[in-house]
Design a protein around this motif. Structure first.
Motif, PDB file in Angstrom:
ATOM      1  N   GLY A 242      -3.069 -13.105   8.910  1.00 38.00           N
ATOM      2  CA  GLY A 242      -2.416 -14.081   9.769  1.00 38.00           C
ATOM      3  C   GLY A 242      -0.961 -13.710  10.018  1.00 38.00           C
ATOM      4  N   ALA A 243      -0.178 -14.680  10.462  1.00 36.44           N
ATOM      5  CA  ALA A 243       1.227 -14.440  10.759  1.00 36.44           C
ATOM      6  C   ALA A 243       2.030 -14.360   9.468  1.00 36.44           C
ATOM      7  CB  ALA A 243       1.751 -15.573  11.636  1.00 36.44           C
ATOM      8  N   GLY A 244       3.114 -13.667   9.496  1.00 32.01           N
ATOM      9  CA  GLY A 244       3.972 -13.589   8.318  1.00 32.01           C
ATOM     10  C   GLY A 244       4.326 -12.162   7.984  1.00 32.01           C
ATOM     11  N   LYS A 245       4.581 -11.924   6.717  1.00 32.46           N
ATOM     12  CA  LYS A 245       5.006 -10.608   6.264  1.00 32.46           C
ATOM     13  C   LYS A 245       3.940  -9.559   6.535  1.00 32.46           C
ATOM     14  CE  LYS A 245       7.580 -12.527   2.459  1.00 32.46           C
ATOM     15  NZ  LYS A 245       7.514 -12.824   1.051  1.00 32.46           N
ATOM     16  N   ALA A 246       4.348  -8.460   7.104  1.00 33.50           N
ATOM     17  CA  ALA A 246       3.428  -7.343   7.307  1.00 33.50           C
ATOM     18  C   ALA A 246       3.224  -6.639   5.981  1.00 33.50           C
ATOM     19  CB  ALA A 246       4.009  -6.390   8.344  1.00 33.50           C
ATOM     20  N   GLY A 247       2.133  -5.891   5.860  1.00 30.98           N
ATOM     21  CA  GLY A 247       1.826  -5.185   4.631  1.00 30.98           C
ATOM     22  C   GLY A 247       2.958  -4.301   4.152  1.00 30.98           C
ATOM     23  N   LYS A 248       3.608  -3.577   5.075  1.00 32.04           N
ATOM     24  CA  LYS A 248       4.688  -2.667   4.693  1.00 32.04           C
ATOM     25  C   LYS A 248       5.863  -3.439   4.119  1.00 32.04           C
ATOM     26  CE  LYS A 248       7.681   1.055   6.325  1.00 32.04           C
ATOM     27  NZ  LYS A 248       8.454   0.919   5.142  1.00 32.04           N
ATOM     28  N   ASP A 249       6.221  -4.552   4.736  1.00 32.60           N
ATOM     29  CA  ASP A 249       7.320  -5.367   4.226  1.00 32.60           C
ATOM     30  C   ASP A 249       7.016  -5.879   2.824  1.00 32.60           C
ATOM     31  OD1 ASP A 249       8.742  -5.015   6.557  1.00 32.60           O
ATOM     32  OD2 ASP A 249       8.124  -6.927   7.416  1.00 32.60           O
ATOM     33  N   LEU A 250       5.800  -6.342   2.627  1.00 29.75           N
ATOM     34  CA  LEU A 250       5.402  -6.859   1.327  1.00 29.75           C
ATOM     35  C   LEU A 250       5.430  -5.744   0.283  1.00 29.75           C
ATOM     36  CD1 LEU A 250       4.599  -9.469   0.042  1.00 29.75           C
ATOM     37  CD2 LEU A 250       2.229  -8.999   0.625  1.00 29.75           C
ATOM     38  N   ARG A 251       4.988  -4.564   0.665  1.00 32.47           N
ATOM     39  CA  ARG A 251       5.021  -3.415  -0.254  1.00 32.47           C
ATOM     40  C   ARG A 251       6.461  -3.061  -0.618  1.00 32.47           C
ATOM     41  NH1 ARG A 251       0.230   0.759   1.292  1.00 32.47           N
ATOM     42  NH2 ARG A 251      -1.411  -0.797   1.495  1.00 32.47           N
ATOM     43  N   ASP A 252       7.346  -3.086   0.350  1.00 30.95           N
ATOM     44  CA  ASP A 252       8.752  -2.750   0.093  1.00 30.95           C
ATOM     45  C   ASP A 252       9.425  -3.765  -0.825  1.00 30.95           C
ATOM     46  OD1 ASP A 252       8.534  -0.530   1.711  1.00 30.95           O
ATOM     47  OD2 ASP A 252       9.473  -1.485   3.451  1.00 30.95           O
ATOM     48  N   MET A 253       9.018  -5.018  -0.739  1.00 26.30           N
ATOM     49  CA  MET A 253       9.680  -6.088  -1.487  1.00 26.30           C
ATOM     50  C   MET A 253       9.078  -6.332  -2.869  1.00 26.30           C
ATOM     51  SD  MET A 253      10.190  -8.824   1.641  1.00 26.30           S
ATOM     52  CE  MET A 253       9.525 -10.057   0.592  1.00 26.30           C
ATOM     53  N   SER A 254       7.853  -5.898  -3.095  1.00 25.31           N
ATOM     54  CA  SER A 254       7.145  -6.267  -4.315  1.00 25.31           C
ATOM     55  C   SER A 254       7.575  -5.438  -5.520  1.00 25.31           C
ATOM     56  CB  SER A 254       5.637  -6.093  -4.114  1.00 25.31           C
ATOM     57  OG  SER A 254       4.968  -6.327  -5.331  1.00 25.31           O
ATOM     58  N   LYS A 255       7.870  -6.132  -6.604  1.00 21.50           N
ATOM     59  CA  LYS A 255       8.200  -5.442  -7.852  1.00 21.50           C
ATOM     60  C   LYS A 255       6.953  -4.837  -8.486  1.00 21.50           C
ATOM     61  CE  LYS A 255       7.957  -9.632 -10.718  1.00 21.50           C
ATOM     62  NZ  LYS A 255       6.625  -9.400 -11.186  1.00 21.50           N
ATOM     63  N   ASP A 256       5.784  -5.291  -8.066  1.00 20.25           N
ATOM     64  CA  ASP A 256       4.522  -4.835  -8.642  1.00 20.25           C
ATOM     65  C   ASP A 256       3.852  -3.711  -7.855  1.00 20.25           C
ATOM     66  OD1 ASP A 256       4.368  -6.737 -10.828  1.00 20.25           O
ATOM     67  OD2 ASP A 256       4.043  -8.260  -9.283  1.00 20.25           O
ATOM     68  N   TYR A 257       4.435  -3.321  -6.728  1.00 20.36           N
ATOM     69  CA  TYR A 257       3.767  -2.366  -5.835  1.00 20.36           C
ATOM     70  C   TYR A 257       3.361  -1.070  -6.534  1.00 20.36           C
ATOM     71  CZ  TYR A 257       2.971   1.112  -2.257  1.00 20.36           C
ATOM     72  OH  TYR A 257       2.427   2.128  -1.516  1.00 20.36           O
ATOM     73  N   GLN A 258       4.247  -0.458  -7.281  1.00 18.83           N
ATOM     74  CA  GLN A 258       3.925   0.833  -7.902  1.00 18.83           C
ATOM     75  C   GLN A 258       2.754   0.711  -8.871  1.00 18.83           C
ATOM     76  OE1 GLN A 258       4.991   3.860  -7.041  1.00 18.83           O
ATOM     77  NE2 GLN A 258       6.142   2.841  -5.425  1.00 18.83           N
ATOM     78  N   GLN A 259       2.710  -0.344  -9.661  1.00 23.52           N
ATOM     79  CA  GLN A 259       1.602  -0.517 -10.604  1.00 23.52           C
ATOM     80  C   GLN A 259       0.301  -0.824  -9.877  1.00 23.52           C
ATOM     81  OE1 GLN A 259       1.795   0.079 -13.999  1.00 23.52           O
ATOM     82  NE2 GLN A 259      -0.423   0.065 -13.719  1.00 23.52           N
ATOM     83  N   VAL A 260       0.375  -1.657  -8.838  1.00 18.73           N
ATOM     84  CA  VAL A 260      -0.819  -1.959  -8.041  1.00 18.73           C
ATOM     85  C   VAL A 260      -1.350  -0.674  -7.418  1.00 18.73           C
ATOM     86  CG1 VAL A 260      -1.677  -3.154  -5.982  1.00 18.73           C
ATOM     87  CG2 VAL A 260      -0.207  -4.370  -7.601  1.00 18.73           C
ATOM     88  N   LEU A 261      -0.455   0.140  -6.879  1.00 16.57           N
ATOM     89  CA  LEU A 261      -0.844   1.405  -6.269  1.00 16.57           C
ATOM     90  C   LEU A 261      -1.570   2.300  -7.272  1.00 16.57           C
ATOM     91  CD1 LEU A 261      -0.712   3.298  -3.799  1.00 16.57           C
ATOM     92  CD2 LEU A 261       1.509   4.058  -4.650  1.00 16.57           C
ATOM     93  N   LEU A 262      -1.016   2.443  -8.465  1.00 16.33           N
ATOM     94  CA  LEU A 262      -1.656   3.262  -9.492  1.00 16.33           C
ATOM     95  C   LEU A 262      -3.043   2.731  -9.840  1.00 16.33           C
ATOM     96  CD1 LEU A 262       1.325   3.868 -11.928  1.00 16.33           C
ATOM     97  CD2 LEU A 262       0.205   5.569 -10.481  1.00 16.33           C
ATOM     98  N   ASP A 263      -3.148   1.429 -10.019  1.00 15.95           N
ATOM     99  CA  ASP A 263      -4.428   0.836 -10.396  1.00 15.95           C
ATOM    100  C   ASP A 263      -5.471   0.967  -9.286  1.00 15.95           C
ATOM    101  OD1 ASP A 263      -3.421   0.203 -12.864  1.00 15.95           O
ATOM    102  OD2 ASP A 263      -2.970  -1.877 -12.346  1.00 15.95           O
TER     103      ASP A 263
END
Length: 80
Positions: free
Chosen positions: A18-39
């Motif tokens: 839906g409307a709101g943060k795009a995936g890239k923006d959310l990835r850039d802002m998330s403190k958990d992104y690197q761990q989620v990516l690894l998993d």
């Protein structure tokens, strides 16, 4: 921004953020992104043998976005 199954585009099981943060923006802002990516990369063994790489990679990208979106919308949750 709601997670809901997409409609009418033949992509059963895909999610419309839906409307709101795009995936890239959310990835850039998330403190958990690197761990989620690894998993999610480790989840490679969970996909059916013979699945085309392009399809698997697309599903893994969606999984990353869904996990990050759930965490973003539910600040009381912690990834680890």
């Amino acid at each position: 921004m709601a997670l809901r199954p997409s409609k009418g585009d033949g992509s059963a099981g895909r999610w419309d953020r839906g409307a709101g943060k795009a995936g890239k923006d959310l990835r850039d802002m998330s403190k958990d992104y690197q761990q989620v990516l690894l998993d999610v990369r480790r989840s490679l063994r969970r996909f059916p043998p013979g699945m085309p790489d392009e399809q698997r990679e697309g599903l893994q990208e969606e999984l990353i976005d869904i996990i990050l979106l759930v965490l973003d919308r539910n600040p009381q949750l912690h990834y680890y």
